[in-house]
Design an enzyme around this catalytic site. Structure first.
Site, PDB file in Angstrom:
ATOM      1  N   THR A  80     105.378 -50.420  -5.735  1.00  0.00           N
ATOM      2  CA  THR A  80     104.004 -50.938  -5.667  1.00  0.00           C
ATOM      3  C   THR A  80     103.952 -52.417  -6.042  1.00  0.00           C
ATOM      4  OG1 THR A  80     103.231 -48.755  -6.323  1.00  0.00           O
ATOM      5  CG2 THR A  80     101.637 -50.546  -6.514  1.00  0.00           C
ATOM      6  N   VAL A  81     104.519 -52.757  -7.205  1.00  0.00           N
ATOM      7  CA  VAL A  81     104.450 -54.151  -7.663  1.00  0.00           C
ATOM      8  C   VAL A  81     105.513 -54.997  -6.964  1.00  0.00           C
ATOM      9  CG1 VAL A  81     104.488 -55.675  -9.665  1.00  0.00           C
ATOM     10  CG2 VAL A  81     103.560 -53.374  -9.897  1.00  0.00           C
TER      11      VAL A  81
ATOM     12  N   VAL B  38     101.401 -56.327 -20.172  1.00  0.00           N
ATOM     13  CA  VAL B  38     100.185 -55.968 -20.909  1.00  0.00           C
ATOM     14  C   VAL B  38      98.965 -56.511 -20.167  1.00  0.00           C
ATOM     15  CG1 VAL B  38      98.944 -56.110 -23.105  1.00  0.00           C
ATOM     16  CG2 VAL B  38     101.446 -56.141 -23.093  1.00  0.00           C
TER      17      VAL B  38
ATOM     18  N   LYS C 139     106.467 -52.629 -19.793  1.00  0.00           N
ATOM     19  CA  LYS C 139     106.044 -52.583 -21.215  1.00  0.00           C
ATOM     20  C   LYS C 139     106.972 -51.731 -22.063  1.00  0.00           C
ATOM     21  CE  LYS C 139     103.481 -49.339 -19.136  1.00  0.00           C
ATOM     22  NZ  LYS C 139     102.801 -49.490 -17.906  1.00  0.00           N
TER      23      LYS C 139
ATOM     24  N   LYS D 222     101.872 -51.227 -25.297  1.00  0.00           N
ATOM     25  CA  LYS D 222     101.270 -52.553 -25.069  1.00  0.00           C
ATOM     26  C   LYS D 222     100.830 -53.194 -26.386  1.00  0.00           C
ATOM     27  CE  LYS D 222      99.801 -51.294 -20.425  1.00  0.00           C
ATOM     28  NZ  LYS D 222      98.740 -50.620 -19.660  1.00  0.00           N
TER      29      LYS D 222
ATOM     30  N   ASP E 140     100.970 -45.183 -23.518  1.00  0.00           N
ATOM     31  CA  ASP E 140     101.041 -46.422 -22.738  1.00  0.00           C
ATOM     32  C   ASP E 140     100.360 -47.568 -23.501  1.00  0.00           C
ATOM     33  OD1 ASP E 140     101.143 -47.731 -19.758  1.00  0.00           O
ATOM     34  OD2 ASP E 140      99.232 -48.184 -20.723  1.00  0.00           O
TER      35      ASP E 140
ATOM     36  N   GLY F 200      97.380 -52.587 -10.509  1.00  0.00           N
ATOM     37  CA  GLY F 200      97.243 -52.830  -9.074  1.00  0.00           C
ATOM     38  C   GLY F 200      98.396 -53.713  -8.633  1.00  0.00           C
TER      39      GLY F 200
ATOM     40  N   GLU G 109     104.458 -61.311 -18.814  1.00  0.00           N
ATOM     41  CA  GLU G 109     102.993 -61.351 -18.820  1.00  0.00           C
ATOM     42  C   GLU G 109     102.377 -60.072 -18.255  1.00  0.00           C
ATOM     43  OE1 GLU G 109     100.709 -64.176 -19.811  1.00  0.00           O
ATOM     44  OE2 GLU G 109      99.779 -62.211 -19.928  1.00  0.00           O
TER      45      GLU G 109
ATOM     46  N   GLU H 287      98.177 -41.594 -12.490  1.00  0.00           N
ATOM     47  CA  GLU H 287      99.378 -41.096 -11.841  1.00  0.00           C
ATOM     48  C   GLU H 287      99.376 -39.571 -11.815  1.00  0.00           C
ATOM     49  OE1 GLU H 287     102.889 -42.912 -13.448  1.00  0.00           O
ATOM     50  OE2 GLU H 287     101.908 -44.865 -13.511  1.00  0.00           O
TER      51      GLU H 287
END
Ligand SMILES: NC(=O)c1ccc[n+]([C@@H]2O[C@H](COP(=O)([O-])OP(=O)(O)OC[C@H]3O[C@@H](n4cnc5c(N)ncnc54)[C@H](OP(=O)(O)O)[C@@H]3O)[C@@H](O)[C@H]2O)c1
Length: 407
Positions: free
Chosen positions: A14-15, A117, A90, A190, A186, A287, A114, A175
Site C-alpha cells: 500500500t505505502v 507516527v 513504528k 507510537k 499500535d 493511507g 516521520e 485491518e
C-alpha cells in the site's frame, strides 16, 4: 544538472506502491529543493528482488515492509553499509530503536521515520527538530485512526463496538485482524517513539501501559453525550519530577478541548512546553499516498543534508501512578442508602464528585459520575471497594476524563 539519488525500496504494498509512484511524479520537484533527483533503483518484495543487490545499488534504503522480521535485519545491514534509511515502521523503531539509532550514529548516516507516527502529520520533525530548543513536558493525542473512526461511528450512530468495527473494516479503515489497533498496542508503539524523542530518554514498548476500546459500550457513549463529553483513545506521554509516564487509554473530553472535534480516521497530536504553551497538529494518520508523502519528505530531508540522528541523553525513571479524573458507571439496586454508601467509599479515598446523572429505578437503576482528578492508585482502590458493595448489580465501569476546559 542535478545528480541522481538511488533509492532501494523494500516492500511495494500500500505505502511502497504509492511511494514508487510519488517518486516518479515528484522527482523534478525534489531535485529543485534538494539538488538531487530521486530514482527507485531496486525493489524487494516476497516475490521479487535480492536484498544484497539492492543494497549495493542504492544511496538511500526505504523500508516499507512492516513488522520486525526481516525488516530489522535489512535496516541494520543498510545502516552498517553506510546507507541512509527511511522507514514508516513504528514497531521497528519502538522495539529496536536503541540498536538502530546506535548503528546509524556509528555509520554516520540518517535514520528517519516521520511516517511511523500519525502518518503525514509531521510530529516527529516538530518534536525532534523544530522544538529541540525547548524542554517538552507533555505529548498527547489521537495516534490511531482506526479506533478514532470506530469511536466516531459509535457516537454518531449509537452502534455497538462490534458493528462499528465491521463498518470500519468494510471501508478499509480497519485491518482484517484489528487486534493491535483496537487493543491499544499500535498506539502504545507510537507513544513510545514520541516519548523517547520528546524527553531524550530510552522509552521501550514495555514501559507503556495501554488499554484499548473493546469494552466501550453504546450506553457509555449515550451517557457521555448527556454529560457533553466525547470519547477518544488517547496516548499521553508526560514528564514530571519523578520521571516519565507513557500511557494509552480511552478517555472522555470536554467539548472545548482541541482534540474533541478530531473525528473519523484523523490523527492529532498536541505538544506542550512552558516556552511554547501548546501546539496542535492534525491530519490523516494513514493511507497509502498520505503516508508515502511523509516518506518522501524524509528522503528530501536526507538529500538536503539536514538533521542529526536521534540520541538519548539521559535515563529517566518510568512513573506508574499518575493523577487522572474518571467517569464511573455503576449499576445499582434502587434502595435507600446507596448514594451515601458510594459517597462514603469515594470520600474515604479522598475523591470528590464533579458531576452525576442518576437514571432508572429498581433493577434498572444507574449512577453515572465524573470525578475530580485523583491518584490512579487511590481511584482503582476505591473502585475495588465499590465493586464489593452488596447493592452493586454489575462490575463498575470506569473511563478516564480529561478535565481541563479549553477555549
Ligand atoms: N498502510 C498505511 O496506511 C500505513 C500508514 C502508516 C504507516 N504504515 C507502515 O508502512 C509499512 C508498510 O505498510 P503497508 O500497508 O504498505 O504494507 P503492505 O501493503 O502489507 O505491503 C508490504 C510489502 O512488503 C513486502 N514484504 C512483506 N514481507 C516481506 C519479506 N519477508 N521480504 C520482502 N518483502 C516483504 C510485501 O511483498 P509482496 O508485495 O510480495 O506481498 C509488500 O510489498 C508498515 O510498517 C506500516 O506499519 C502504513
Amino acid at each position: 544538472m542535478s545528480s541522481e539519488a538511488r533509492i532501494g525500496l523494500l516492500g511495494r504494498g500500500t505505502v511502497g506502491g504509492a511511494f514508487a509512484d510519488l517518486v516518479e511524479a515528484r522527482a523534478g520537484a525534489v531535485a529543485d529543493v534538494s539538488g538531487r533527483r530521486p530514482q527507485i533503483s531496486g525493489v524487494l518484495r516476497r516475490s521479487e528482488g535480492d536484498f544484497g543487490e539492492i543494497l549495493g545499488g542504492s544511496d538511500i534504503v526505504v523500508e516499507l515492509i512492516g513488522g520486525t522480521d526481516p525488516a530489522r535485519d535489512y535496516v541494520l545491514r543498510a545502516l552498517e553499509a553506510g546507507k541512509h534509511v527511511v522507514t514508516a515502521n513504528k514497531q521497528l523503531i519502538a522495539q529496536h530503536g536503541d540498536e538502530l539509532f546506535a548503528a546509524a550514529r556509528k555509520a554516520g548516516v540518517q535514520l528517519r521515520f516521520e511516517a511511523a507516527v500519525a502518518g503525514v502529520v509531521p510530529v516527529i520533525r516538530v518534536i525532534s527538530e523544530s522544538l529541540a530548543a525547548t524542554e517538552v513536558t507533555k505529548v498527547f493525542g489521537i495516534v490511531n485512526g482506526t479506533t478514532n473512526f470506530i469511536l466516531t461511528e459509535m457516537a454518531r450512530t449509537g452502534a455497538s463496538f462490534a458493528d462499528a468495527l465491521a463498518h470500519a473494516q468494510e471501508l478499509g479503515y480497519a485491518e482484517a485482524d484489528p487486534t493491535d489497533d483496537v487493543g491499544g498496542a499500535d498506539a502504545a508503539a507510537k507513544m513510545a517513539i514520541l516519548a523517547r524523542l520528546a524527553f531524550d530518554t530510552p522509552v521501550r514498548l514495555d514501559d507503556v501501559s495501554y488499554e484499548g476500546i473493546t469494552e466501550i459500550s453504546p450506553e457509555d457513549m449515550a451517557y457521555a453525550k448527556e454529560l457533553g463529553l466525547s470519547l477518544k483513545l488517547l496516548g499521553v506521554a508526560e514528564l514530571s519530577e519523578e520521571g516519565v509516564s507513557v500511557r494509552v487509554f480511552p478517555c472522555f473530553l470536554y467539548p472545548g478541548h482541541p482534540l474533541a472535534p478530531v473525528e473519523g480516521p484523523f490523527n492529532a497530536v498536541m505538544v506542550q512546553a512552558p516556552a511554547i504553551t501548546e501546539i496542535t497538529m492534525s491530519g490523516p494518520g494513514a493511507g497509502g499516498l498520505a503516508t508515502a508523502t511523509a516518506v518522501l519528505g524524509d528522503v528530501v530531508s536526507i538529500l538536503a543534508g539536514e538533521a542529526p540522528v536521534h540520541e538519548t541523553r539521559r535515563e529517566l525513571p518510568i512513573v506508574s501512578d499518575v493523577a487522572s479524573s474518571f467517569y464511573v458507571h455503576l449499576e445499582v439496586a434502587d434502595r435507600p442508602g446507596v448514594l451515601a454508601a458510594v459517597a462514603d467509599v469515594l470520600g474515604q479515598a479522598g475523591i470528590s464528585v464533579k458531576s452525576m446523572v442518576q437514571r432508572g429505578a429498581g433493577e434498572q437503576a444507574r449512577l453515572v459520575m465524573v470525578l475530580h482528578e485523583t491518584s490512579e492508585r487511590a481511584f482503582y482502590g476505591a473502585l475495588a471497594e465499590l465493586a464489593k458493595l452488596d447493592f452493586m448489580r454489575a462490575d463498575p465501569r470506569a473511563i478516564r476524563v480529561i478535565e481541563e476546559q479549553f477555549g
